[in-house]
Structure formats: structure tokens, C-alpha cells
Design an enzyme around this catalytic site. Structure first.
Site: not given
Ligand code: GLP
Length: 239
Positions: A67, A136, A138, A143
Site C-alpha cells: 500500500d 482493528n 486490517h 479496513e
Molecule cells: C499500517 C499498514 C499495515 C500494517 C499495520 C500495522 O497502517 N498499512 O500494513 O500492518 O498498519 O502497523 P504496525 O506494524 O506499525 O503496528
């Protein structure tokens, strides 16, 4: 589902990097799916180390990121382009033309989604998709919703996700409201998925995603349907 629990983040990072390294050693032209966020940072550090020690090469590999924020040019410090450069691409030998990340500053984001899906189609299936998980549930920026989208699309970020990612921005207002993300269909098409979660704050959602019902309201729960899912957790994330 294969679940591995580690005492330390370092042990987890080494194991995850080891799985990626083993793939590259048997299939140098592997197609890798990369993620951002804080979870994979240590894994990228390990990959950089293995590369510096001459144990792995990415020269024939191709990589796709999940993304990118809409509206952030690639040189913006909080863009996922900048993240990948800083933490991985500046330190390994993957060819620039083989690194793919959605272009968040494309004038026509919908056309950019189609372009990205076409690139994925041309590459064939992703051999190994690395994933983190949002609080949440995702994955990528898919989402919770009544229905999920299979292909790459423009996603509106939830308030909770923007709050969680605000730590990387000077202020909450500067966190983009939209992102381009690979869809769950593309993610599930990967031959193998490594889902990684670290920290006690992820224990609740990890449990819901892996032990709860399969529902689009917890996008990561769809991973339960994948035939080759490996889950790597620190002890506190395993609850
Ligand atoms: C982000 C990304 C995800 C990621 C998630 C958790 O916003 N789009 O790919 O897995 O949130 O992030 P973190 O590893 O910092 O907890």
C-alpha cells in the site's frame, strides 16, 4: 495454519528473515510481498544483515508493497516509498525496476490501481507475502467493512487507523485520509503468507483474527482460509 511463538522480537525477526532467505536461496527470482509499519522493521534489518554478509541476493527478485498513502509524493518522509528506501532498498541489491509500490501521488488514483493490478498479474503469483496486522484487524489498508474488495483500490482509512499511524506524522491532521492498497483477493493469492504480530497490544486482535469467526469485519480473519499461512508472534502478542 502454522503458528510460531518467540520469546523475543529479535528471535522472531531472525526466523522471519530466515524464511525469506531460504526462499531466495531456492528461488532467486521469487516475487516478494512487503509490508510497512513498525512490525517488519527488525525483519528488514535482518535481511540487510544477511545481504551484507553475502548470504542472500535480491538481484533477480521482484517486490510488491501492499500500500501507499494517497497524496504523499514518494520523497515525502512518511511515504511508504521513503520507508522502503530507508529500511531496505538503500541497503540491498534489488533492481529499481523490480521494486513496486503504488504511486500515491498519481493524478488518477483509480487508474493507478488498475496499473498496479496489471503489474501483479504480469508478475504471476506472489511467492511470499509478509503481513502485519492493524489493531482493528486490517491487512494492508483493507479496513473492516460489510464487504471487502479483491483487487487494488483506493481505501478510506478509519479514524482508529489514522490515530495509530499519527505517531509517524507531526500531527493527526497530517495523516492522509485515503490510501491505495492491494485487495484481500490479491493478498490471499500469495503462495505463502507470513503474518507477524508483536506486543501485548496486538494480542486481542490476533486472537479474534485467528480463533474467531471469519468475517469481513476482521479482514485478517480471512487469512484462516489460506492453505499456507505461517503466523509469527512474540509471546505477549500470543497472549
Ligand atoms: C499500517 C499498514 C499495515 C500494517 C499495520 C500495522 O497502517 N498499512 O500494513 O500492518 O498498519 O502497523 P504496525 O506494524 O506499525 O503496528
Amino acid at each position: 495454519m502454522n503458528k510460531l511463538v518467540f520469546k523475543t522480537e529479535k528471535a522472531l525477526d531472525e526466523a522471519a528473515a530466515g524464511i525469506i532467505a531460504a526462499l531466495l536461496q531456492t528461488k532467486p527470482d521469487a516475487v516478494l510481498g512487503f509490508a510497512t509499519g513498525s512490525t517488519p522493521l527488525g525483519i528488514y534489518g535482518e535481511l540487510v544483515r544477511l545481504h551484507a554478509e553475502g548470504k542472500i541476493s535480491f538481484r533477480e527478485a521482484t517486490a510488491f508493497n501492499l500500500d501507499e498513502y494517497v497524496g504523499l509524493p514518494r520523497h515525502h518522509p512518511q511515504s511508504f516509498h521513503a520507508y522502503m528506501q530507508k529500511h531496505l532498498y538503500d541497503h540491498i541489491d534489488i533492481l529499481p525496476q523490480n521494486r513496486h509500490i503504488p504511486d500515491g501521488s498519481a493524478p488518477d488514483p483509480e487508474a493507478e490501481c488498475l496499473r498496479y493490478d496489471e503489474l501483479l498479474r504480469q508478475a504471476g503469483r506472489i511467492d511470499l507475502q509478509l503481513l502485519g496486522i492493524g489493531h482493528n484487524g486490517h491487512i494492508g489498508f483493507n479496513e473492516p467493512a460489510p464487504g471487502l474488495i479483491g483487487g487494488t483500490h483506493v481505501a478510506e482509512l478509519s479514524e482508529q487507523t489514522r490515530q495509530a499511524n499519527a505517531r509517524f506524522f507531526p500531527s493527526f491532521e497530517e495523516v492522509p485520509k485515503f490510501a491505495i492498497t492491494m485487495g484481500v483477493g490479491s493478498i490471499l493469492q500469495a503462495r505463502r503468507i507470513l503474518l507477524v504480530a508483536k506486543g501485548a497490544d496486538k494480542a486481542g486482535i490476533v486472537r479474534r483474527a485467528l480463533c474467531g469467526p471469519i468475517t469481513t469485519q476482521v479482514p485478517a480473519s480471512l487469512l484462516q482460509t489460506h492453505p499456507r499461512l505461517t503466523v509469527l508472534l512474540t509471546e505477549d502478542a500470543a497472549g
